[in-house]
Design a protein around this motif. Sequence first.
Motif, PDB file in Angstrom:
ATOM      1  N   MET A 153       0.828  -1.200   0.000  1.00 22.37           N
ATOM      2  CA  MET A 153       0.000   0.000   0.000  1.00 22.37           C
ATOM      3  C   MET A 153       0.865   1.254   0.000  1.00 22.37           C
ATOM      4  O   MET A 153       0.591   2.225  -0.715  1.00 22.37           O
ATOM      5  CB  MET A 153      -0.935   0.000   1.209  1.00 22.37           C
ATOM      6  CG  MET A 153      -1.842   1.224   1.288  1.00 22.37           C
ATOM      7  SD  MET A 153      -2.860   1.243   2.780  1.00 22.37           S
ATOM      8  CE  MET A 153      -3.938  -0.151   2.453  1.00 22.37           C
ATOM      9  N   PHE A 157      -7.851  -0.652  -2.123  1.00 20.73           N
ATOM     10  CA  PHE A 157      -7.668  -1.590  -1.018  1.00 20.73           C
ATOM     11  C   PHE A 157      -9.010  -1.970  -0.388  1.00 20.73           C
ATOM     12  O   PHE A 157      -9.277  -3.154  -0.132  1.00 20.73           O
ATOM     13  CB  PHE A 157      -6.751  -0.967   0.037  1.00 20.73           C
ATOM     14  CG  PHE A 157      -6.321  -1.926   1.110  1.00 20.73           C
ATOM     15  CD1 PHE A 157      -5.217  -2.736   0.919  1.00 20.73           C
ATOM     16  CD2 PHE A 157      -7.017  -2.020   2.304  1.00 20.73           C
ATOM     17  CE1 PHE A 157      -4.812  -3.625   1.904  1.00 20.73           C
ATOM     18  CE2 PHE A 157      -6.623  -2.905   3.292  1.00 20.73           C
ATOM     19  CZ  PHE A 157      -5.518  -3.709   3.088  1.00 20.73           C
ATOM     20  N   LEU A 158      -9.870  -0.997  -0.167  1.00 21.87           N
ATOM     21  CA  LEU A 158     -11.171  -1.275   0.443  1.00 21.87           C
ATOM     22  C   LEU A 158     -12.074  -2.081  -0.487  1.00 21.87           C
ATOM     23  O   LEU A 158     -12.769  -3.002  -0.048  1.00 21.87           O
ATOM     24  CB  LEU A 158     -11.853   0.041   0.834  1.00 21.87           C
ATOM     25  CG  LEU A 158     -11.203   0.820   1.976  1.00 21.87           C
ATOM     26  CD1 LEU A 158     -11.901   2.165   2.163  1.00 21.87           C
ATOM     27  CD2 LEU A 158     -11.247   0.025   3.271  1.00 21.87           C
ATOM     28  N   GLY A 164     -11.139  -4.099  -2.976  1.00 19.56           N
ATOM     29  CA  GLY A 164     -10.615  -5.458  -3.075  1.00 19.56           C
ATOM     30  C   GLY A 164     -10.938  -6.292  -1.851  1.00 19.56           C
ATOM     31  O   GLY A 164     -11.332  -7.462  -1.968  1.00 19.56           O
ATOM     32  N   GLY A 165     -10.809  -5.705  -0.670  1.00 18.71           N
ATOM     33  CA  GLY A 165     -11.144  -6.431   0.548  1.00 18.71           C
ATOM     34  C   GLY A 165     -12.617  -6.767   0.638  1.00 18.71           C
ATOM     35  O   GLY A 165     -12.995  -7.865   1.072  1.00 18.71           O
ATOM     36  N   SER A 168     -18.655  -5.164   6.025  1.00 21.54           N
ATOM     37  CA  SER A 168     -17.473  -5.897   6.488  1.00 21.54           C
ATOM     38  C   SER A 168     -17.571  -6.262   7.959  1.00 21.54           C
ATOM     39  O   SER A 168     -17.199  -7.371   8.356  1.00 21.54           O
ATOM     40  CB  SER A 168     -16.212  -5.058   6.232  1.00 21.54           C
ATOM     41  OG  SER A 168     -16.051  -4.780   4.858  1.00 21.54           O
ATOM     42  N   ALA A 216     -18.945  -1.784  -3.277  1.00 19.69           N
ATOM     43  CA  ALA A 216     -17.709  -1.838  -4.054  1.00 19.69           C
ATOM     44  C   ALA A 216     -17.981  -1.640  -5.541  1.00 19.69           C
ATOM     45  O   ALA A 216     -17.243  -0.930  -6.236  1.00 19.69           O
ATOM     46  CB  ALA A 216     -17.001  -3.175  -3.815  1.00 19.69           C
ATOM     47  N   GLY A 244      -7.489  -6.781  -0.541  1.00 16.67           N
ATOM     48  CA  GLY A 244      -7.122  -5.395  -0.784  1.00 16.67           C
ATOM     49  C   GLY A 244      -5.767  -5.276  -1.447  1.00 16.67           C
ATOM     50  O   GLY A 244      -5.584  -4.500  -2.399  1.00 16.67           O
ATOM     51  N   LEU A 301      -4.997  -3.963  -5.275  1.00 18.53           N
ATOM     52  CA  LEU A 301      -4.054  -2.854  -5.348  1.00 18.53           C
ATOM     53  C   LEU A 301      -2.910  -3.174  -6.302  1.00 18.53           C
ATOM     54  O   LEU A 301      -2.469  -2.313  -7.091  1.00 18.53           O
ATOM     55  CB  LEU A 301      -3.515  -2.557  -3.948  1.00 18.53           C
ATOM     56  CG  LEU A 301      -2.826  -1.216  -3.724  1.00 18.53           C
ATOM     57  CD1 LEU A 301      -3.735  -0.065  -4.098  1.00 18.53           C
ATOM     58  CD2 LEU A 301      -2.401  -1.095  -2.261  1.00 18.53           C
TER      59      LEU A 301
END
Length: 334
Positions: free
Chosen positions: A18, A71-72, A74-75, A206, A251, A289, A293
């Motif tokens: 990151m 990142f968010l 993908g998570g 989440s 997302a 995430g 990324l």
Amino acid sequence: MSPKMRRWLVFGVPWPLMLLSVLVGPSDVLSFQDMWEWAMALVLGGPLPDKAPLVRAIFWDIRVPRVLLAFLVGGALASSGATLQAIFRNPLVSPYVLGLSSGAAFGTSLALVTSLVPVYPSAFVFGLSAVCCSYALGRVGKTVSPVSLVLSGIIVSGFFTSLLTVIQFMTDPFKLQSIVYWTMGNMHNAEWKRLRDCVPFLVLGSVGMLLLRWRMNVLALGDQESWAVGIHPEREKIRMLISATLAASAAVAAAGVIGMVGLVVPHMVRMILGPDNRLGIPACMIFGGGFLLFMDNLARSLTAFELPIGIFTTLVGGPFFVFLLRRTQLGWHA
């Protein structure tokens, strides 16, 4: 590889990635040295370089929100995929395969074009409708075979994709290009406002999956075993489905349709850490995430022009899906 090294690989590698991703990106007027001098001036308190305003604009207003959003997203996609696989006990399902992404994309486009409903609630409603339709079509009696569920998801995904095409056909030509490019999945429009709008929905979904992750292990044993330990399986599945849909639809609304992340990452995490969802769900959030990324870094650095990130995830996820299909040896009567 020792269990400690496996956990470090999943939970530790995404964080330095990151930080390095902030330095990745095509820029003819900004070099790594310019960013380093600006950062050292802020840390040590020295005089700012001449390019400080430009560096701050590129770093803080463009790259940081993009890295955080990737990142968010993908998570959220990876953890929702792991949750859906636990709910249906099917290793081949994901938000993309079940039609959730297509339903959420249609809901988002409908909200953007008509301005009659908020974007994120609309994406959630249609995403949840798509998953419910896939489950209803794939269910025969009280059982749902893996193949029938996947085929139902393909049908539902095609239906909502057709509705999305109708929206694109009827929309203003000046908006059409941005909508079409958004549906390919991209992070080029990442900004602080978009990040603030999607974070509450991503976090809420989440947190729901994190709180319910230990119950996923019980559901994996079967409905009878769940009843035996005092867990209502249908009620828990509904809670998990709502949480997963909320995160995945947010997302999609924020970054477009990004396929295969919810399919590939959960299996990668299981290969490294094992099938325990108590550890797997948070691992999917962090490792997913980092995975998206990394794909975004490739999308904006391999060529002179930026490619949609959905292209890279599909190129990776497509062969992986075929590998899973061959490995599980599913037939028409599965």
